[in-house]
Design a protein around this motif. Sequence first.
Motif, short mmCIF file in Angstrom:
data_model
loop_
_atom_site.label_atom_id
_atom_site.label_comp_id
_atom_site.label_asym_id
_atom_site.label_seq_id
_atom_site.Cartn_x
_atom_site.Cartn_y
_atom_site.Cartn_z
N UNK A 28 0.98 -1.12 -0.13
CA UNK A 28 0.11 -0.05 0.01
C UNK A 28 0.88 1.38 -0.11
N UNK A 29 2.01 1.24 0.75
CA UNK A 29 2.97 2.35 0.83
C UNK A 29 3.41 2.60 -0.49
N UNK A 30 3.87 1.43 -1.03
CA UNK A 30 4.73 1.68 -2.52
C UNK A 30 3.79 2.11 -3.41
N UNK A 31 2.59 1.69 -3.56
CA UNK A 31 1.61 1.87 -4.44
C UNK A 31 1.41 3.77 -4.41
N UNK A 32 1.33 4.13 -3.10
CA UNK A 32 1.00 5.65 -2.83
C UNK A 32 2.21 6.46 -3.24
N UNK A 33 3.29 5.81 -2.97
CA UNK A 33 4.61 6.63 -3.20
C UNK A 33 4.82 6.86 -4.60
N UNK A 34 4.44 5.47 -5.36
CA UNK A 34 5.01 5.68 -6.92
C UNK A 34 3.82 6.81 -7.64
N UNK A 67 2.56 11.87 4.94
CA UNK A 67 3.22 12.10 3.83
C UNK A 67 4.79 11.62 4.08
N UNK A 68 5.26 11.97 5.40
CA UNK A 68 6.46 11.47 6.08
C UNK A 68 6.64 10.10 6.08
N UNK A 69 5.66 9.12 6.33
CA UNK A 69 5.53 7.96 6.23
C UNK A 69 5.33 7.05 4.87
N UNK A 70 5.20 7.98 3.68
CA UNK A 70 5.18 7.53 2.54
C UNK A 70 6.51 7.90 1.69
N UNK A 71 6.72 9.16 1.94
CA UNK A 71 7.87 9.67 0.99
C UNK A 71 8.52 10.83 1.59
N UNK A 72 9.84 10.60 2.23
CA UNK A 72 10.40 11.39 3.04
C UNK A 72 11.13 12.50 2.13
N UNK A 73 11.68 13.54 3.00
CA UNK A 73 12.28 14.78 2.05
C UNK A 73 13.13 14.28 0.91
N UNK A 74 14.15 13.50 1.35
CA UNK A 74 15.17 13.21 0.26
C UNK A 74 14.46 12.59 -0.91
N UNK A 75 13.11 11.65 -0.99
CA UNK A 75 12.63 11.22 -2.04
C UNK A 75 11.98 12.41 -2.78
N UNK A 76 11.31 13.24 -2.06
CA UNK A 76 10.69 14.36 -2.87
C UNK A 76 12.02 15.10 -3.75
N UNK A 124 -4.45 8.43 -2.27
CA UNK A 124 -3.94 7.86 -1.09
C UNK A 124 -4.88 7.46 0.08
N UNK A 125 -5.46 6.52 -0.02
CA UNK A 125 -6.57 6.10 0.80
C UNK A 125 -6.11 5.44 2.03
N UNK A 126 -5.12 4.75 2.10
CA UNK A 126 -4.75 3.77 3.15
C UNK A 126 -3.36 3.85 3.73
N UNK A 127 -2.93 4.24 4.92
CA UNK A 127 -1.77 4.28 5.44
C UNK A 127 -1.51 3.15 6.62
N UNK A 128 -0.71 2.11 6.22
CA UNK A 128 -0.45 1.12 7.00
C UNK A 128 0.37 1.83 8.24
#
Length: 617
Positions: free
Chosen positions: A18-24, A49-58, A144-148
Amino acid sequence: MAHSARRDCPELPDFSLLKRLARDQLIYLLEQLPGKKDLFIEPDLMSPLDRIANVSTLKQHEVDKLYKVEYKPVISTSDQLCFLIRPRIQTVKWICDVANADKAAGKFRRYKIIFTPQKFYSCDAVLEEQGIIGEYVTTDEWSFYLLPLDDDIISLELPEFFRDNFLAGDQRWVRTAGSALHLLHSLYGPFSKIYGIGRCSKMAYESWREQVAEGEQRAQKAEIGKVFLIDRDVDFVTPLCSQVVYEGLVDDIFRIKCGCVEFGPEVTSSDKSMKVMLNSQDKVFNEIRNEHFSNVFGFLSQKARNLQTAYDKRRGMDIKQMKTFVSDELKGLKQEHRLLSLHIGASESIMKKKTKQDFQELLKTEHSLLEGFEIRESISFIEEHINRQVSMIESLRLLCLLSITENGLLPKDFRSLKTQYLQSYGVDHLLTFANLRQLGLLVEQQPGETMTVMESKVGKLVNDKTGGKLTDAFSSLARKSHFRALSRKLNLVPKSDEEYDLRVPRDMAYIFSGAYVPLSCKLVEQVLDRDGWTGLEEVTKLLNGHEFAVTGNNGADSKAKSDAQRIVLVMFLGGCTFSEISALRFLGRERGFRFIVVTTAITNSSRILESLLDNHV
């Protein structure tokens, strides 16, 4: 000490997907605005957002600077601005003001608005009305419906769902809940059986069915067998009770946000605060999270002794043994020592705060209310609590618990307690009382209406097949609590004539010191035992109906003893407490199930009542 799972308990699905799909998807949307850009994020989206894509990813995807949405002129000098927001009209109007101010100043920029989890028609209407939608302003949806939050907890991170749906009657988030269910179904289904209770649950189920019918069906191995949907207003008593399991207490006192808690200097024993992720990866926390607080100190002290013994092994080691110890064990021991110190500090802090607030007397009053004994003494305690101005929210919580367990207050008591509350905390809380009345949380008994009369009236209304939908006049009547009758039928309050050993819990009541089995979790247990609502007709009448049980696509295999059939997804619409999660974990261990809790948000009594205050925006 920590409850061990049955050996036959199935493995949980991997929700990291779920996280990977949201990040992609987020990365894809950011790349739709090529080149450097500044990103403005709504405050309540920062932690998810921090749980999905941190600052370095952005940063890797050309996000230059990050700003918090603050509803004031922007200071960004970038030619491209990206806004990551909830679909709120106030925020959309602010973006329009930013674009119009730039236009007036002759500044040319590109704007991209990303709505999450979805875009509402009202947002488009505002953009069109302001005349800024077009070539330089584009919109998109981040689904982004679901955050584990943990192995068995998934959140929609929509705390506003409760107020919007149950108080304001705004059903716009129902489709969001249906879409979240659809996502889980497409990745981990098909589901063999779907149960539910509550008006919102029924609508979310129907929304999900529509989405399933619109999409393509593909054969896959099911990882989740059964689904249970429940509205928060089916059970208000449980979130209004004081939490006494460790994780619930940590949430009440320190506020767990997105699975993370900030411990202050009083816990860290330093001059700095520290953010700590609370999940199953924290081995110390994982062993005490579901424990009654009275057991926690004993466990932590034993853990400290075991740790000291492990450290003491170094004595008498030769060089080779020491090298092995340092490379294999020392790092893990230091990490465990750090976590142990934090949880000991948190426990001490909890103990100090609860002792200060006469916590035992508070619990005794709550237990009296749940049992229906010593009501006059309980009212006196609540009056003293109000007049001493111990806590505005706590006083309100006790008033609501009194009202729900007594099926409304006697007119004399209602007027007296309301007057005392308004005198202590301000007359501007009149609207708060109106909100509580509307939800059935704090109501006045009508003259001559005893609990038995009320129950028979509601039963007659629900049984009346020709009546169709309840009229507005009767809907408020139906929303009144029938806690005593439900308690008797479902045995929610265990007999208090025998000692309850909290070290060896015998049922889900341990989460409230043996005084009360949470109604929400009892319903899940009963429906799973019966494979439906058969035999619970009287209970569902008292809960105002809207129950359903539907066999899914792979119903033919529903009796197969596969692992998936013992994995049950429970979805709370309107929020779920950590106490309920602990109770479901206990039930799973007892019955050989694994429960996955999906909730619109983690909640507790404070969050519920704060959302209903008259000054809530």
